[in-house]
Design a protein around this motif. Structure first.
Motif, PDB file in Angstrom:
ATOM      1  N   GLY A  32       0.880  -1.175   0.000  1.00 10.11           N
ATOM      2  CA  GLY A  32       0.000   0.000   0.000  1.00 10.11           C
ATOM      3  C   GLY A  32       0.915   1.221   0.000  1.00 10.11           C
ATOM      4  O   GLY A  32       1.865   1.295   0.791  1.00 10.11           O
TER       5      GLY A  32
ATOM      6  N   LYS B 111      -3.961  -0.513  -8.223  1.00  7.88           N
ATOM      7  CA  LYS B 111      -3.914  -1.974  -8.409  1.00  7.88           C
ATOM      8  C   LYS B 111      -4.578  -2.397  -9.716  1.00  7.88           C
ATOM      9  O   LYS B 111      -5.640  -1.886 -10.074  1.00  7.88           O
TER      10      LYS B 111
ATOM     11  N   PHE C 192      -0.211  -3.066 -11.549  1.00  8.46           N
ATOM     12  CA  PHE C 192      -1.018  -1.832 -11.515  1.00  8.46           C
ATOM     13  C   PHE C 192      -1.536  -1.519 -12.913  1.00  8.46           C
ATOM     14  O   PHE C 192      -1.015  -2.031 -13.904  1.00  8.46           O
TER      15      PHE C 192
ATOM     16  N   ASN D  42      -6.637  -3.126  -1.324  1.00  8.47           N
ATOM     17  CA  ASN D  42      -6.786  -2.659   0.052  1.00  8.47           C
ATOM     18  C   ASN D  42      -6.207  -1.261   0.148  1.00  8.47           C
ATOM     19  O   ASN D  42      -4.999  -1.061  -0.049  1.00  8.47           O
TER      20      ASN D  42
ATOM     21  N   GLY E 187      -7.966   3.696  -3.720  1.00  8.38           N
ATOM     22  CA  GLY E 187      -6.784   4.508  -3.457  1.00  8.38           C
ATOM     23  C   GLY E 187      -5.994   4.664  -4.747  1.00  8.38           C
ATOM     24  O   GLY E 187      -6.487   4.360  -5.846  1.00  8.38           O
TER      25      GLY E 187
HETATM   26  O1  MRU Z   1       0.538  -4.089  -4.524  1.00  8.86           O
HETATM   27  P1  MRU Z   1      -0.055  -3.355  -3.352  1.00  8.86           P
HETATM   28  O2  MRU Z   1      -0.861  -4.206  -2.444  1.00  8.86           O
HETATM   29  O3  MRU Z   1       0.984  -2.519  -2.627  1.00  8.86           O
HETATM   30  O4  MRU Z   1      -1.061  -2.321  -4.044  1.00  8.86           O
HETATM   31  C1  MRU Z   1      -1.728  -1.400  -3.238  1.00  8.86           C
HETATM   32  C2  MRU Z   1      -2.743  -0.610  -3.953  1.00  8.86           C
HETATM   33  O5  MRU Z   1      -2.912  -0.707  -5.149  1.00  8.86           O
HETATM   34  C3  MRU Z   1      -3.518   0.394  -3.147  1.00  8.86           C
HETATM   35  O6  MRU Z   1      -4.800   0.579  -3.679  1.00  8.86           O
HETATM   36  C4  MRU Z   1      -2.786   1.738  -3.184  1.00  8.86           C
HETATM   37  O7  MRU Z   1      -1.456   1.606  -2.741  1.00  8.86           O
HETATM   38  C5  MRU Z   1      -3.454   2.774  -2.391  1.00  8.86           C
HETATM   39  S1  MRU Z   1      -3.278   2.436  -0.686  1.00  8.86           S
HETATM   40  C6  MRU Z   1      -3.916   3.590   0.264  1.00  8.86           C
END
Ligand code: MRU
Length: 368
Positions: A59, A265, A331, A175, A252
């Motif tokens: 995150g 994501k 992403f 998340n 997010g």
């Molecule tokens: O690969 P991750 O679990 O680090 O990806 C996280 C996300 O894509 C979240 O949506 C993003 O970092 C926003 S968190 C507030």
């Protein structure tokens, strides 16, 4: 903080996602949730880098907090190696800073935190500060990065909560909760703030293949906080939107370019397309540390590609046909034109983003 293991919900809130304990960085190990709540201790930089790479801490804002504590750890370790000599500490510190920067490419909060805290050390060295004072300042600044993130998330939560009617149903992806931040959450922080304002909400959480951050982490923390949550297969999102069950989609972001294109994501972009098709508002909740004034648009955002093994397996179990290939971009980028508004600590910012994003793109001390 000690190592612990507990399958019951009931953590303090904001969640202690990243902390400092006895000279080490201590993280909630998110790879083990929801089966086990345990902490991972990182007493050196390779261990911390590995925790970021494996998504034990993940995150965008939480990665930034972990990196900030990582620099405090790097300073301490270098000091132990060469003594109280800033000139000899600096190249070791810089090497560790580069190792942290190489962990994950997309979340700009990582680079933001490394610039902020690394810049602080650089300034203090130039000002002739004592080695011990620089170590203490780095630790205090890491705590400030975390506390400021919680404060920003609370402010954006309050701004976002006003967009939601009582009994609203929100669809989210991945998340973006307490676990992804300093402890409170961006998109899910809006849900927490709405609940604190007395609203009753329902959340649909996309499971978020392949690492299941929605099914494992968003669902876990919403259950922990007493919020009604339903997990969906990612492919069911179109159907709940078509059935008119969703009042707002809120996610997010890992990096918002200067024009408002936003990386998040994988699977977020199709949600934005679907929200547009079904006339449902699509909001991104993100603090200023997620906005990147140096990236003009989404084409400039580096998208992390992860090991295809994450698509082929769920933990130890193979789920794809042996012999098949897999592709695993972590992403995608949602074009600004599909984003109804950004929910930020500066309020709800609506198009045209060329003007409205100015407060979150400003970097004090840097020309615009
Ligand atoms: O690969 P991750 O679990 O680090 O990806 C996280 C996300 O894509 C979240 O949506 C993003 O970092 C926003 S968190 C507030």
């Amino acid at each position: 903080m000690t190592n612990s293991s507990d399958t019951k919900p009931g953590l303090p809130f904001p969640f202690p996602v990243v902390a400092w304990d006895q000279g080490e960085v201590v993280l909630i190990d998110q790879t083990l949730l929801p089966d086990e709540l345990a902490y991972r201790r990182c007493g050196d930089i390779p261990t911390l880098c590995q925790a970021i790479i494996e998504l034990a801490v993940r995150g965008a804002p939480a990665i930034g907090v972990a990196a900030a504590y990582g620099l405090a750890l790097a300073w301490n370790l270098a000091r132990r190696e060469v003594g109280d000599d800033n000139e000899r500490i600096w190249p070791i510190f810089q090497k560790h800073r580069a190792e942290l920067a190489a962990t994950r490419p997309t979340a700009v909060n990582l680079f933001w935190a490394l610039d902020r805290c690394g810049g602080l050390a650089e300034q203090m060295i130039a000002g002739g500060a004592a080695t011990e004072a620089i170590g203490a300042a780095l630790l205090a600044d890491a705590a400030a990065v975390r506390e400021e993130d919680v404060a920003m998330c609370r402010a954006m939560g309050e701004a976002g909560a006003e967009l939601l009617p009582d009994f609203a149903t929100v669809l989210t992806h991945c998340n973006a909760g307490g676990l992804a931040t300093g402890g409170y959450g961006t998109a899910i922080g809006v849900i927490y703030a709405a609940k604190a304002a007395g609203k009753t909400l329902h959340v649909f959480a996309d499971e978020t293949r392949p690492l299941l951050q929605g099914a494992r982490l968003t669902a876990w923390e919403l259950v922990d906080q007493g919020i009604d949550v339903t997990v969906l297969c990612d492919s069911a999102a179109a159907t709940v939107l078509r059935q008119g069950k969703i009042d707002a989609v809120i996610t997010g972001s890992d990096r918002v370019a200067a024009n408002g294109d936003a990386a998040n994501k994988i699977g977020t972009y199709p949600l934005a397309v679907l929200a547009h098709r079904h006339d449902v508002p699509f909001y991104i909740a993100a603090p200023a540390s997620t906005f990147d004034p140096d990236t003009p648009d989404g084409d400039g955002i580096e998208i992390e590609e992860r090991d295809p093994a994450e698509v082929h397996h769920w933990r130890a179990e193979r789920t794809t046909a042996v012999g098949a290939k897999a592709w695993n971009p972590a992403f995608d980028v949602t074009p600004a034109s599909l984003i109804t508004a950004f929910i930020t600590e500066h309020g709800v910012l609506r198009p045209p983003f060329g003007k409205s994003l100015a407060p979150v793109l400003a970097r004090p001390g840097k020309p615009a």
